[in-house]
Structures are given as structure tokens and as C-alpha cells.
Design a protein around this motif. Structure first.
Motif, PDB file in Angstrom:
ATOM      1  N   ALA A  35       0.408  -1.035   0.434  1.00 48.17           N
ATOM      2  CA  ALA A  35       0.022   0.181   0.221  1.00 48.17           C
ATOM      3  C   ALA A  35       0.811   1.296  -0.286  1.00 48.17           C
ATOM      4  CB  ALA A  35      -1.016  -0.451   1.440  1.00 48.17           C
ATOM      5  N   PRO A  36       0.469   2.231  -0.819  1.00 49.45           N
ATOM      6  CA  PRO A  36       1.302   3.193  -0.454  1.00 49.45           C
ATOM      7  C   PRO A  36       1.441   3.965   0.831  1.00 49.45           C
ATOM      8  CG  PRO A  36      -0.732   4.127  -1.392  1.00 49.45           C
ATOM      9  CD  PRO A  36      -0.911   2.424  -1.667  1.00 49.45           C
ATOM     10  N   VAL A  37       2.412   4.956   0.914  1.00 47.25           N
ATOM     11  CA  VAL A  37       2.184   5.370   2.748  1.00 47.25           C
ATOM     12  C   VAL A  37       1.591   6.460   2.605  1.00 47.25           C
ATOM     13  CG1 VAL A  37       3.689   7.843   1.279  1.00 47.25           C
ATOM     14  CG2 VAL A  37       4.799   6.508   3.595  1.00 47.25           C
ATOM     15  N   ASP A  38       0.638   6.736   1.916  1.00 43.48           N
ATOM     16  CA  ASP A  38      -0.514   7.851   2.916  1.00 43.48           C
ATOM     17  C   ASP A  38      -1.442   6.505   3.376  1.00 43.48           C
ATOM     18  OD1 ASP A  38       0.520  10.756   2.353  1.00 43.48           O
ATOM     19  OD2 ASP A  38       0.153  10.693   0.042  1.00 43.48           O
ATOM     20  N   ALA A  39      -1.792   5.574   2.399  1.00 41.33           N
ATOM     21  CA  ALA A  39      -2.465   4.581   3.141  1.00 41.33           C
ATOM     22  C   ALA A  39      -1.921   3.811   4.736  1.00 41.33           C
ATOM     23  CB  ALA A  39      -2.731   3.377   1.633  1.00 41.33           C
ATOM     24  N   VAL A  40      -0.641   3.625   4.137  1.00 40.58           N
ATOM     25  CA  VAL A  40      -0.617   2.951   5.576  1.00 40.58           C
ATOM     26  C   VAL A  40      -0.139   4.294   7.398  1.00 40.58           C
ATOM     27  CG1 VAL A  40       1.775   1.943   7.192  1.00 40.58           C
ATOM     28  CG2 VAL A  40       0.811   1.463   4.585  1.00 40.58           C
ATOM     29  N   TRP A  41       0.221   5.169   6.316  1.00 45.28           N
ATOM     30  CA  TRP A  41       0.058   6.999   7.764  1.00 45.28           C
ATOM     31  C   TRP A  41      -1.409   6.495   7.788  1.00 45.28           C
ATOM     32  CZ3 TRP A  41       3.028   9.547  10.035  1.00 45.28           C
ATOM     33  CH2 TRP A  41       2.513  11.018  10.577  1.00 45.28           C
ATOM     34  N   ALA A  42      -1.933   6.383   6.787  1.00 45.79           N
ATOM     35  CA  ALA A  42      -3.898   6.707   7.246  1.00 45.79           C
ATOM     36  C   ALA A  42      -4.648   5.470   8.281  1.00 45.79           C
ATOM     37  CB  ALA A  42      -4.774   6.659   6.179  1.00 45.79           C
ATOM     38  N   ALA A  43      -3.972   3.634   8.101  1.00 48.17           N
ATOM     39  CA  ALA A  43      -4.053   3.371   9.251  1.00 48.17           C
ATOM     40  C   ALA A  43      -3.746   3.275  10.418  1.00 48.17           C
ATOM     41  CB  ALA A  43      -3.529   2.015   8.714  1.00 48.17           C
ATOM     42  N   PHE A  44      -2.101   4.487  11.088  1.00 47.48           N
ATOM     43  CA  PHE A  44      -2.534   5.036  12.231  1.00 47.48           C
ATOM     44  C   PHE A  44      -2.935   6.267  12.552  1.00 47.48           C
ATOM     45  CE2 PHE A  44       1.183   1.479  11.680  1.00 47.48           C
ATOM     46  CZ  PHE A  44       1.278   1.763  12.987  1.00 47.48           C
ATOM     47  N   THR A  45      -3.602   7.241  12.041  1.00 51.25           N
ATOM     48  CA  THR A  45      -4.397   8.726  12.701  1.00 51.25           C
ATOM     49  C   THR A  45      -5.198   8.623  12.011  1.00 51.25           C
ATOM     50  OG1 THR A  45      -3.749   9.095   9.919  1.00 51.25           O
ATOM     51  CG2 THR A  45      -2.299   9.463  11.847  1.00 51.25           C
ATOM     52  N   GLU A  46      -6.268   7.734  11.192  1.00 56.91           N
ATOM     53  CA  GLU A  46      -7.867   7.650  11.524  1.00 56.91           C
ATOM     54  C   GLU A  46      -8.053   6.965  11.560  1.00 56.91           C
ATOM     55  OE1 GLU A  46      -9.098   7.409   7.387  1.00 56.91           O
ATOM     56  OE2 GLU A  46      -7.522   8.669   6.255  1.00 56.91           O
ATOM     57  N   PRO A  47      -9.303   6.829  13.034  1.00 59.09           N
ATOM     58  CA  PRO A  47      -9.819   6.330  13.884  1.00 59.09           C
ATOM     59  C   PRO A  47     -10.268   5.076  13.674  1.00 59.09           C
ATOM     60  CG  PRO A  47     -10.496   8.812  14.059  1.00 59.09           C
ATOM     61  CD  PRO A  47      -9.648   8.463  12.997  1.00 59.09           C
ATOM     62  N   ASP A  48     -11.467   5.358  12.158  1.00 57.82           N
ATOM     63  CA  ASP A  48     -11.732   3.908  11.813  1.00 57.82           C
ATOM     64  C   ASP A  48     -11.142   2.542  11.432  1.00 57.82           C
ATOM     65  OD1 ASP A  48     -14.293   4.953  12.625  1.00 57.82           O
ATOM     66  OD2 ASP A  48     -14.701   6.021  10.322  1.00 57.82           O
ATOM     67  N   LEU A  49     -10.154   3.537  11.133  1.00 59.20           N
ATOM     68  CA  LEU A  49      -8.513   2.587  10.758  1.00 59.20           C
ATOM     69  C   LEU A  49      -8.023   1.338  11.791  1.00 59.20           C
ATOM     70  CD1 LEU A  49      -6.577   4.356   7.722  1.00 59.20           C
ATOM     71  CD2 LEU A  49      -9.028   2.262   7.572  1.00 59.20           C
ATOM     72  N   VAL A  50      -7.855   2.816  12.092  1.00 56.49           N
ATOM     73  CA  VAL A  50      -7.047   2.501  13.873  1.00 56.49           C
ATOM     74  C   VAL A  50      -7.534   1.516  14.258  1.00 56.49           C
ATOM     75  CG1 VAL A  50      -5.969   2.589  16.142  1.00 56.49           C
ATOM     76  CG2 VAL A  50      -5.850   4.131  13.993  1.00 56.49           C
ATOM     77  N   ARG A  51      -8.951   1.098  14.892  1.00 58.72           N
ATOM     78  CA  ARG A  51     -10.169   0.959  15.332  1.00 58.72           C
ATOM     79  C   ARG A  51     -10.031  -0.950  14.487  1.00 58.72           C
ATOM     80  NH1 ARG A  51     -13.584   4.727  16.461  1.00 58.72           N
ATOM     81  NH2 ARG A  51     -14.183   4.503  14.225  1.00 58.72           N
ATOM     82  N   THR A  98       7.865   3.909  11.845  1.00 56.34           N
ATOM     83  CA  THR A  98       8.311   4.961  10.666  1.00 56.34           C
ATOM     84  C   THR A  98       7.846   4.251   9.076  1.00 56.34           C
ATOM     85  OG1 THR A  98      10.844   3.661  10.245  1.00 56.34           O
ATOM     86  CG2 THR A  98      10.702   5.580  11.273  1.00 56.34           C
ATOM     87  N   PHE A  99       7.465   4.801   8.511  1.00 52.99           N
ATOM     88  CA  PHE A  99       6.431   4.796   7.201  1.00 52.99           C
ATOM     89  C   PHE A  99       7.809   5.088   5.771  1.00 52.99           C
ATOM     90  CE2 PHE A  99       3.815   6.324  10.587  1.00 52.99           C
ATOM     91  CZ  PHE A  99       3.000   5.277  10.603  1.00 52.99           C
ATOM     92  N   THR A 100       8.203   4.207   5.423  1.00 50.93           N
ATOM     93  CA  THR A 100       9.330   4.629   3.701  1.00 50.93           C
ATOM     94  C   THR A 100       8.261   4.316   2.784  1.00 50.93           C
ATOM     95  OG1 THR A 100      10.805   4.298   5.952  1.00 50.93           O
ATOM     96  CG2 THR A 100      11.608   4.062   3.429  1.00 50.93           C
ATOM     97  N   PRO A 101       8.559   4.433   1.287  1.00 48.08           N
ATOM     98  CA  PRO A 101       7.849   4.480   0.635  1.00 48.08           C
ATOM     99  C   PRO A 101       8.903   3.107  -0.265  1.00 48.08           C
ATOM    100  CG  PRO A 101       7.731   6.409   0.536  1.00 48.08           C
ATOM    101  CD  PRO A 101       9.078   6.469   1.831  1.00 48.08           C
ATOM    102  N   GLU A 102       9.056   2.813  -0.984  1.00 52.65           N
ATOM    103  CA  GLU A 102       9.060   1.132  -1.672  1.00 52.65           C
ATOM    104  C   GLU A 102       8.780   2.143  -3.026  1.00 52.65           C
ATOM    105  OE1 GLU A 102      11.181  -0.189  -0.511  1.00 52.65           O
ATOM    106  OE2 GLU A 102      10.747   0.326   1.579  1.00 52.65           O
ATOM    107  N   PRO A 103       9.897   1.771  -3.754  1.00 57.16           N
ATOM    108  CA  PRO A 103       9.968   1.970  -5.541  1.00 57.16           C
ATOM    109  C   PRO A 103       8.888   1.454  -5.894  1.00 57.16           C
ATOM    110  CG  PRO A 103      12.578   0.956  -4.755  1.00 57.16           C
ATOM    111  CD  PRO A 103      11.256   1.235  -3.115  1.00 57.16           C
ATOM    112  N   ASP A 104       7.990   0.231  -5.697  1.00 60.77           N
ATOM    113  CA  ASP A 104       7.102  -0.553  -6.593  1.00 60.77           C
ATOM    114  C   ASP A 104       5.750  -0.019  -5.791  1.00 60.77           C
ATOM    115  OD1 ASP A 104       6.213  -1.331  -3.254  1.00 60.77           O
ATOM    116  OD2 ASP A 104       6.982  -3.529  -3.884  1.00 60.77           O
ATOM    117  N   GLY A 105       6.036   0.646  -4.759  1.00 63.21           N
ATOM    118  CA  GLY A 105       4.345   0.854  -4.618  1.00 63.21           C
ATOM    119  C   GLY A 105       4.288   1.922  -2.603  1.00 63.21           C
ATOM    120  N   GLY A 106       4.599  -0.056  -2.797  1.00 62.89           N
ATOM    121  CA  GLY A 106       4.304  -0.427  -0.750  1.00 62.89           C
ATOM    122  C   GLY A 106       4.908   0.316  -0.733  1.00 62.89           C
TER     123      GLY A 106
END
Length: 167
Positions: free
Chosen positions: A19-35, A122-130
């Protein structure tokens, strides 16, 4: 003189997520995803009040399954570094349901877990989009507490990984 944490009592985990870095970041910061992922296998997260900003404090509650008594354990995460979308630094503390800090012993946690557990994510973007997610926790004072926390973190990340795998 600076004190260096004992690396044998540090909890660390790394996952590369599809998943892109913004999606993984959201999983740590948005309540519905954290739950969806906070808490070990079989635990749910009925409360995730997220206040992700420097000085902000999030309140998270995990609920044990019936076979473990069904009780709730709450934590606060107080942020000292918020560098969207690459880095979070926060201190985890046990809390009552209102977010008032309590000791780990008062939360039913065995000895060896400190009152305040510093975390670096830490959230590190990978070349393949992960994204490679790395989490480190510091301050444990005995091996049993470190191992318990490592197992819990690994199970949380298993659940997070399943979200991005489409499970």
C-alpha cells in the motif's frame, strides 16, 4: 552522560505492506482504520480517539475476547514528533477509560513494562508503491515483558497486514 537503552529489551517490528505510504499513515491516524487492527489476535478496538499532532494525545481501548475475560485495556499515545507521512514518535501509557494515566500494574499488566513506553514508527515508501513500516518500542525492564509486548505488536501488525492484503 546519555543512557543507551538495552537493545535486548527493545521491541521492534518491520513489515513491507502492499500500500502507498499515505494509506499506511492513515491506518495509524484515522480512527476507523486504527479500530480495525489495534489489539492482539482476537481483541477488538471499540475506542480510537485520534489527536495526531505534536502535543496531542490519542485514546485507544482494546477489548479482550470472552475467553480472556472480555475486559478493556486503554492506552494513550502522546505525540512528540508528527512528520506526515514518514514518522511518528509517541509515548504510550496505560489509562482509564477517560484517558487518565494509570500504572501498568493498575491496568493488570505484569512487571517489566514501564509507565511510559516510547515508540518510533517510520513509514518508508518503496519503489514498487508499497511501504515499509518499522516500529520500535523502548524501556522494557525484563525479558518476559519484552516478549509479551513483541508478541502483541506482531499480532497487531498481522491484522494491519491483512487489511492491506484485502483479507
Amino acid at each position: 552522560m546519555a543512557v543507551t537503552p538495552d537493545p535486548t529489551l527493545t521491541v521492534a517490528a518491520r513489515r513491507t505492506l502492499p500500500a502507498p505510504v499515505d494509506a499506511v499513515w492513515a491506518a495509524f491516524t484515522e480512527p476507523d482504520l486504527v479500530r480495525r487492527w489495534w489489539g492482539p489476535t482476537g481483541f477488538s478496538c471499540p475506542v480510537a480517539r485520534m489527536d495526531v499532532r505534536v502535543g496531542g494525545a490519542s485514546l485507544l481501548t482494546m477489548r479482550a475476547p470472552a475467553e480472556y475475560g472480555g475486559g478493556d485495556t486503554s492506552n494513550t499515545w502522546t505525540y512528540s514528533v508528527v512528520e506526515r507521512p514518514t514518522r511518528l514518535e509517541y509515548v504510550m501509557r496505560f489509562a482509564d477509560p477517560d484517558g487518565t494515566t494509570i500504572s501498568p500494574a493498575d491496568a493488570g499488566i505484569p512487571p517489566g513494562v514501564p509507565d511510559a513506553v516510547p515508540h518510533v514508527a517510520t513509514f518508508t515508501p518503496e519503489p514498487d508503491g508499497g511501504t515499509t513500516l518499522t516500529i520500535t518500542e523502548f524501556g522494557y525492564t525484563d525479558e518476559q515483558a519484552r516478549t509479551m509486548s513483541q508478541v502483541g505488536l506482531d499480532q497487531c501488525l498481522d491484522k494491519l497486514e491483512a487489511i492491506f492484503a484485502g483479507a
